[in-house]
Design an enzyme around this catalytic site. Structure first.
Site, PDB file in Angstrom:
ATOM      1  N   LYS A   1     -10.017  -3.746  13.651  1.00  0.00           N
ATOM      2  CA  LYS A   1      -9.282  -4.993  13.848  1.00  0.00           C
ATOM      3  C   LYS A   1      -7.817  -4.872  13.410  1.00  0.00           C
ATOM      4  O   LYS A   1      -6.933  -5.532  13.973  1.00  0.00           O
ATOM      5  CB  LYS A   1      -9.980  -6.139  13.098  1.00  0.00           C
ATOM      6  CG  LYS A   1     -11.367  -6.474  13.663  1.00  0.00           C
ATOM      7  CD  LYS A   1     -11.283  -6.937  15.109  1.00  0.00           C
ATOM      8  CE  LYS A   1     -12.603  -7.348  15.692  1.00  0.00           C
ATOM      9  NZ  LYS A   1     -12.495  -7.777  17.104  1.00  0.00           N
TER      10      LYS A   1
ATOM     11  N   TYR B   1     -15.126  -2.024  10.749  1.00  0.00           N
ATOM     12  CA  TYR B   1     -14.700  -3.229  11.475  1.00  0.00           C
ATOM     13  C   TYR B   1     -13.240  -3.569  11.139  1.00  0.00           C
ATOM     14  O   TYR B   1     -12.429  -3.853  12.037  1.00  0.00           O
ATOM     15  CB  TYR B   1     -15.636  -4.373  11.084  1.00  0.00           C
ATOM     16  CG  TYR B   1     -15.400  -5.681  11.798  1.00  0.00           C
ATOM     17  CD1 TYR B   1     -15.851  -5.884  13.095  1.00  0.00           C
ATOM     18  CD2 TYR B   1     -14.747  -6.739  11.154  1.00  0.00           C
ATOM     19  CE1 TYR B   1     -15.657  -7.100  13.744  1.00  0.00           C
ATOM     20  CE2 TYR B   1     -14.548  -7.954  11.798  1.00  0.00           C
ATOM     21  CZ  TYR B   1     -15.010  -8.124  13.087  1.00  0.00           C
ATOM     22  OH  TYR B   1     -14.801  -9.337  13.727  1.00  0.00           O
TER      23      TYR B   1
HETATM   24  P1  NAP Z   1     -20.898 -12.353  19.422  1.00  0.00           P
HETATM   25  O1  NAP Z   1     -21.441 -13.732  19.369  1.00  0.00           O
HETATM   26  O2  NAP Z   1     -21.667 -11.246  18.811  1.00  0.00           O
HETATM   27  O3  NAP Z   1     -20.583 -11.983  20.958  1.00  0.00           O
HETATM   28  C1  NAP Z   1     -20.042 -10.733  21.277  1.00  0.00           C
HETATM   29  C2  NAP Z   1     -19.816 -10.643  22.774  1.00  0.00           C
HETATM   30  O4  NAP Z   1     -19.248  -9.355  23.057  1.00  0.00           O
HETATM   31  C3  NAP Z   1     -21.092 -10.741  23.572  1.00  0.00           C
HETATM   32  O5  NAP Z   1     -20.827 -11.448  24.765  1.00  0.00           O
HETATM   33  C4  NAP Z   1     -21.430  -9.288  23.892  1.00  0.00           C
HETATM   34  O6  NAP Z   1     -22.134  -9.110  25.113  1.00  0.00           O
HETATM   35  C5  NAP Z   1     -20.029  -8.711  24.049  1.00  0.00           C
HETATM   36  N1  NAP Z   1     -19.947  -7.271  23.872  1.00  0.00           N
HETATM   37  C6  NAP Z   1     -20.242  -6.535  22.761  1.00  0.00           C
HETATM   38  N2  NAP Z   1     -19.985  -5.234  22.996  1.00  0.00           N
HETATM   39  C7  NAP Z   1     -19.537  -5.145  24.274  1.00  0.00           C
HETATM   40  C8  NAP Z   1     -19.105  -4.067  25.099  1.00  0.00           C
HETATM   41  N3  NAP Z   1     -19.081  -2.807  24.662  1.00  0.00           N
HETATM   42  N4  NAP Z   1     -18.699  -4.352  26.373  1.00  0.00           N
HETATM   43  C9  NAP Z   1     -18.708  -5.612  26.838  1.00  0.00           C
HETATM   44  N5  NAP Z   1     -19.099  -6.675  26.094  1.00  0.00           N
HETATM   45  C10 NAP Z   1     -19.513  -6.436  24.833  1.00  0.00           C
HETATM   46  O7  NAP Z   1     -19.429 -12.284  18.756  1.00  0.00           O
HETATM   47  P2  NAP Z   1     -18.382 -13.447  18.413  1.00  0.00           P
HETATM   48  O8  NAP Z   1     -18.666 -13.935  17.042  1.00  0.00           O
HETATM   49  O9  NAP Z   1     -18.285 -14.415  19.526  1.00  0.00           O
HETATM   50  O10 NAP Z   1     -17.014 -12.593  18.308  1.00  0.00           O
HETATM   51  C11 NAP Z   1     -16.136 -12.429  19.412  1.00  0.00           C
HETATM   52  C12 NAP Z   1     -14.892 -11.656  18.967  1.00  0.00           C
HETATM   53  O11 NAP Z   1     -14.253 -12.357  17.891  1.00  0.00           O
HETATM   54  C13 NAP Z   1     -15.213 -10.263  18.433  1.00  0.00           C
HETATM   55  O12 NAP Z   1     -14.178  -9.381  18.794  1.00  0.00           O
HETATM   56  C14 NAP Z   1     -15.226 -10.468  16.933  1.00  0.00           C
HETATM   57  O13 NAP Z   1     -14.955  -9.291  16.234  1.00  0.00           O
HETATM   58  C15 NAP Z   1     -14.127 -11.506  16.772  1.00  0.00           C
HETATM   59  N6  NAP Z   1     -14.248 -12.286  15.534  1.00  0.00           N
HETATM   60  C16 NAP Z   1     -15.356 -13.047  15.266  1.00  0.00           C
HETATM   61  C17 NAP Z   1     -15.416 -13.758  14.071  1.00  0.00           C
HETATM   62  C18 NAP Z   1     -16.580 -14.628  13.720  1.00  0.00           C
HETATM   63  O14 NAP Z   1     -16.592 -15.154  12.588  1.00  0.00           O
HETATM   64  N7  NAP Z   1     -17.534 -14.854  14.579  1.00  0.00           N
HETATM   65  C19 NAP Z   1     -14.367 -13.666  13.150  1.00  0.00           C
HETATM   66  C20 NAP Z   1     -13.276 -12.884  13.459  1.00  0.00           C
HETATM   67  C21 NAP Z   1     -13.223 -12.197  14.645  1.00  0.00           C
HETATM   68  P3  NAP Z   1     -23.758  -9.070  25.162  1.00  0.00           P
HETATM   69  O15 NAP Z   1     -24.231 -10.468  24.829  1.00  0.00           O
HETATM   70  O16 NAP Z   1     -24.092  -8.713  26.564  1.00  0.00           O
HETATM   71  O17 NAP Z   1     -24.173  -8.053  24.148  1.00  0.00           O
END
Ligand code: NAP
Length: 248
Positions: A160, A156
């Site tokens: 990133k 990851y």
């Molecule tokens: P999440 O709740 O797991 O949601 C992920 C989203 O991405 C879902 O809508 C999922 O769709 C979609 N997705 C996954 N793989 C995909 C693909 N191959 N093609 C199209 N859509 C895809 O994640 P989140 O926490 O909101 O995170 C969003 C972004 O922020 C990510 O890039 C993550 O790495 C980054 N981020 C998050 C955090 C955190 O603390 N949460 C911190 C730093 C960075 P489905 O529902 O259809 O599977």
């Protein structure tokens, strides 16, 4: 004041979490919103209705961001449906956490493809309409883990960190065409992705954050709104940490 009136934005992975928060805030600010999801079909359909309630055009597409051809077809479809693309938010992402010792080739490949290759796929395709109109804003979701690393997340963190190098390069390549590319590095944002964690660990995380709380999807969406709008017209190639002070 509506900051995105008349703009068309694409948000990948908006069925839940941060992407959903971004899509909702963009629609609230007058943007027409195209968004994607992979498996959450019902949530995607529900979001389409919620966004349309703001009086904007909204459409969800089931599209795998990790698939080069699918990303190209997605942008073609969005241009056909919406006329153009002004803002691209590469938000879709996954985790497959484990120590390097136990990490399989599949866990490595899945994360690199979903998190990093996806950003290449979508950016390459979206630059076409942006170059044509000599304007655009690309926003890529990295993570504080991509800036400082994290044990148990080598795949990851690599994906990133790769996003940061990619985005700075794109900013240099496309700046002369008035296309900007910036990165948001969220810290600990409370979504389904983090909901899977042990609650004791979550408490420890919160305690260690200077602002003493996890972030919300809205906190990240607000930073995205700045980069998507003309308020950031002279900002490109930057990484903004949205992390409650975790990184100083
Ligand atoms: P999440 O709740 O797991 O949601 C992920 C989203 O991405 C879902 O809508 C999922 O769709 C979609 N997705 C996954 N793989 C995909 C693909 N191959 N093609 C199209 N859509 C895809 O994640 P989140 O926490 O909101 O995170 C969003 C972004 O922020 C990510 O890039 C993550 O790495 C980054 N981020 C998050 C955090 C955190 O603390 N949460 C911190 C730093 C960075 P489905 O529902 O259809 O599977």
């Amino acid at each position: 004041m509506k900051l995105l009136e008349g703009k068309t934005a694409i948000v990948t992975g908006a069925s839940r979490g941060i992407g959903r928060g971004i899509a909702l805030l963009f629609a609230q600010h007058g943007a027409n919103v195209a968004f994607t999801y992979l498996s959450s079909v019902e949530k995607g359909q529900a979001l389409e209705q919620e966004l349309a309630a703001f009086g904007v055009k909204a459409k969800g597409y089931r599209s795998d961001a990790a698939d080069f051809k699918a990303a190209d077809e997605l942008i073609t479809a969005v241009v056909a449906d919406f006329g153009t693309v002004d803002v691209l938010v590469n938000n879709a992402g996954i985790t497959r956490d484990t120590l390097l010792m136990r990490m399989s080739e599949q866990q490595w490949d899945e994360v690199i493809n979903a998190n990093l290759k996806s950003v290449f796929n979508l950016t390459k395709a979206a630059q076409r309409p942006m170059l044509k109109q000599r304007k655009g804003s690309i926003i890529n979701l990295s993570s504080v883990v991509g800036v400082k690393g994290n044990a148990g997340q080598a795949n990851y963190a690599a994906s990133k960190a790769g996003i940061i190098g990619f985005s700075k390069s794109v900013a240099l390549e496309l700046g002369s065409r008035n296309i900007r590319c910036n990165v948001i590095a969220p810290g600990f944002i409370e979504t389904e992705m983090t909901g899977a964690l042990d609650q004791k660990v979550v408490e420890q995380w919160r305690e260690g954050i200077p602002l003493k709380r996890g972030g919300s999807p809205e906190d990240v969406a607000n930073a995205c709104l700045f980069f998507a709008s003309d308020l950031s017209g002279y900002v490109t190639g930057q990484v903004m940490n949205v992390c409650g002070g975790m990184l100083t």
